[in-house]
Motif scaffolding. Structure first.
Motif, short mmCIF file in Angstrom:
data_model
loop_
_atom_site.label_atom_id
_atom_site.label_comp_id
_atom_site.label_asym_id
_atom_site.label_seq_id
_atom_site.Cartn_x
_atom_site.Cartn_y
_atom_site.Cartn_z
N ARG A 1 -11.04 -22.07 -12.69
CA ARG A 1 -11.12 -23.12 -11.65
C ARG A 1 -11.22 -24.50 -12.28
O ARG A 1 -10.64 -25.46 -11.78
N GLU A 2 -11.96 -24.62 -13.37
CA GLU A 2 -12.13 -25.92 -14.04
C GLU A 2 -10.88 -26.38 -14.79
O GLU A 2 -10.63 -27.57 -14.89
N ARG A 3 -10.09 -25.45 -15.30
CA ARG A 3 -9.04 -25.83 -16.24
C ARG A 3 -7.61 -25.73 -15.70
O ARG A 3 -6.72 -26.35 -16.26
N PHE A 4 -7.39 -24.95 -14.64
CA PHE A 4 -6.02 -24.74 -14.17
C PHE A 4 -5.67 -25.61 -12.97
O PHE A 4 -4.56 -25.53 -12.46
N HIS A 5 -6.59 -26.42 -12.49
CA HIS A 5 -6.33 -27.42 -11.45
C HIS A 5 -5.63 -26.85 -10.22
O HIS A 5 -4.70 -27.45 -9.69
N GLY A 6 -6.07 -25.68 -9.79
CA GLY A 6 -5.52 -25.06 -8.58
C GLY A 6 -4.19 -24.35 -8.79
O GLY A 6 -3.68 -23.72 -7.87
N LYS A 7 -3.62 -24.41 -9.97
CA LYS A 7 -2.34 -23.75 -10.28
C LYS A 7 -2.66 -22.40 -10.96
O LYS A 7 -2.40 -22.19 -12.13
N TYR A 8 -3.22 -21.50 -10.17
CA TYR A 8 -3.74 -20.24 -10.72
C TYR A 8 -2.63 -19.22 -10.97
O TYR A 8 -1.78 -18.99 -10.12
N PRO A 9 -2.65 -18.59 -12.14
CA PRO A 9 -1.68 -17.53 -12.41
C PRO A 9 -2.13 -16.21 -11.79
O PRO A 9 -3.31 -16.04 -11.47
N VAL A 10 -1.18 -15.28 -11.62
CA VAL A 10 -1.58 -13.91 -11.30
C VAL A 10 -2.21 -13.36 -12.57
O VAL A 10 -1.91 -13.81 -13.67
N ARG A 11 -3.11 -12.40 -12.39
CA ARG A 11 -3.75 -11.88 -13.60
C ARG A 11 -4.31 -10.49 -13.35
O ARG A 11 -4.52 -10.08 -12.21
N LYS A 12 -4.55 -9.81 -14.46
CA LYS A 12 -5.31 -8.57 -14.40
C LYS A 12 -6.34 -8.65 -15.50
O LYS A 12 -6.16 -9.33 -16.52
N SER A 13 -7.45 -7.98 -15.28
CA SER A 13 -8.55 -7.96 -16.24
C SER A 13 -8.78 -6.54 -16.69
O SER A 13 -8.78 -5.61 -15.89
N ILE A 14 -8.98 -6.39 -18.00
CA ILE A 14 -9.10 -5.08 -18.62
C ILE A 14 -10.31 -5.08 -19.54
O ILE A 14 -10.53 -6.05 -20.27
N GLN A 15 -11.09 -4.01 -19.52
CA GLN A 15 -12.19 -3.86 -20.48
C GLN A 15 -11.70 -3.05 -21.66
O GLN A 15 -11.01 -2.04 -21.48
N THR A 16 -12.06 -3.48 -22.86
CA THR A 16 -11.61 -2.79 -24.07
C THR A 16 -12.63 -2.94 -25.19
O THR A 16 -13.48 -3.83 -25.14
N GLU A 17 -12.52 -2.09 -26.15
CA GLU A 17 -13.26 -2.23 -27.41
C GLU A 17 -12.32 -2.92 -28.38
O GLU A 17 -11.27 -2.38 -28.70
N PHE A 18 -12.65 -4.13 -28.80
CA PHE A 18 -11.79 -4.86 -29.72
C PHE A 18 -11.94 -4.33 -31.14
O PHE A 18 -13.05 -4.06 -31.60
N ALA A 19 -10.83 -4.20 -31.83
CA ALA A 19 -10.84 -3.87 -33.26
C ALA A 19 -10.84 -5.19 -34.00
O ALA A 19 -9.80 -5.70 -34.41
N HIS A 20 -12.00 -5.80 -34.11
CA HIS A 20 -12.10 -7.14 -34.67
C HIS A 20 -13.38 -7.24 -35.49
O HIS A 20 -14.42 -6.68 -35.12
N VAL A 21 -13.32 -8.00 -36.57
CA VAL A 21 -14.50 -8.24 -37.39
C VAL A 21 -15.61 -8.82 -36.51
O VAL A 21 -15.36 -9.67 -35.68
N GLY A 22 -16.82 -8.35 -36.68
CA GLY A 22 -17.94 -8.86 -35.88
C GLY A 22 -18.44 -7.86 -34.86
O GLY A 22 -19.52 -8.02 -34.31
N GLY A 23 -17.64 -6.82 -34.59
CA GLY A 23 -18.08 -5.78 -33.66
C GLY A 23 -18.53 -6.34 -32.32
O GLY A 23 -17.92 -7.27 -31.79
N GLU A 24 -19.59 -5.80 -31.79
CA GLU A 24 -20.09 -6.19 -30.46
C GLU A 24 -20.50 -7.64 -30.39
O GLU A 24 -20.52 -8.24 -29.32
N ASN A 25 -20.88 -8.24 -31.52
CA ASN A 25 -21.31 -9.64 -31.51
C ASN A 25 -20.16 -10.60 -31.81
O ASN A 25 -20.37 -11.80 -31.89
N GLY A 26 -18.96 -10.07 -31.98
CA GLY A 26 -17.81 -10.90 -32.31
C GLY A 26 -16.97 -11.23 -31.08
O GLY A 26 -17.43 -11.86 -30.14
#
Length: 122
Positions: A84-109
């Motif tokens: 809402r703050e950054r797209f100035h009313g020009k909202y994209p369609v979207r989907k949200s997904i939960q995942t476990e990221f394979a990234h350095v830092g684990g749960e705190n990353g």
């Protein structure tokens, strides 16, 4: 036929940050402020998205579709606030997904990543 332009190429990852193909741009792995709060990471991801879009003369308002990946899907309201703050009313369609990221830092990353499609036509 339109040219395909690959920008922000990372040879180590074998990855293009943004690809312009015809009237559309495809962005992957937009992340930022890794290790920060979820709001800082969402803003960081959109900062990175905005930086890449700027390479082809576009802004966040050109984004028409996003895939938003969360470590904790219950952080969707934080993302919605930032959108809402950054797209100035020009909202994209979207989907949200939960995942476990394979990234350095684990749960705190890494807590958030966004991939997007932007329209570059007239």
């Amino acid at each position: 036929m339109s040219e395909i332009v690959r920008l922000d190429v990372n040879e180590e990852w074998a990855h293009s940050g943004i690809i312009k193909a015809g009237e559309f741009c495809f962005l992957g792995y937009c992340v930022g402020n890794v290790g920060g709060t979820i709001e800082e990471q969402v803003n960081g991801a959109f900062d990175e998205m905005e930086r890449r879009l700027g390479m082809v003369g576009l802004t966040l308002e050109n984004v028409v579709q996003m895939d938003c990946l969360f470590r904790d899907i219950w952080n969707i309201p934080v993302m919605e606030k930032v959108i809402r703050e950054r797209f100035h009313g020009k909202y994209p369609v979207r989907k949200s997904i939960q995942t476990e990221f394979a990234h350095v830092g684990g749960e705190n990353g890494l807590q958030f990543q966004a991939d997007a499609v932007a329209y570059a036509g007239k």
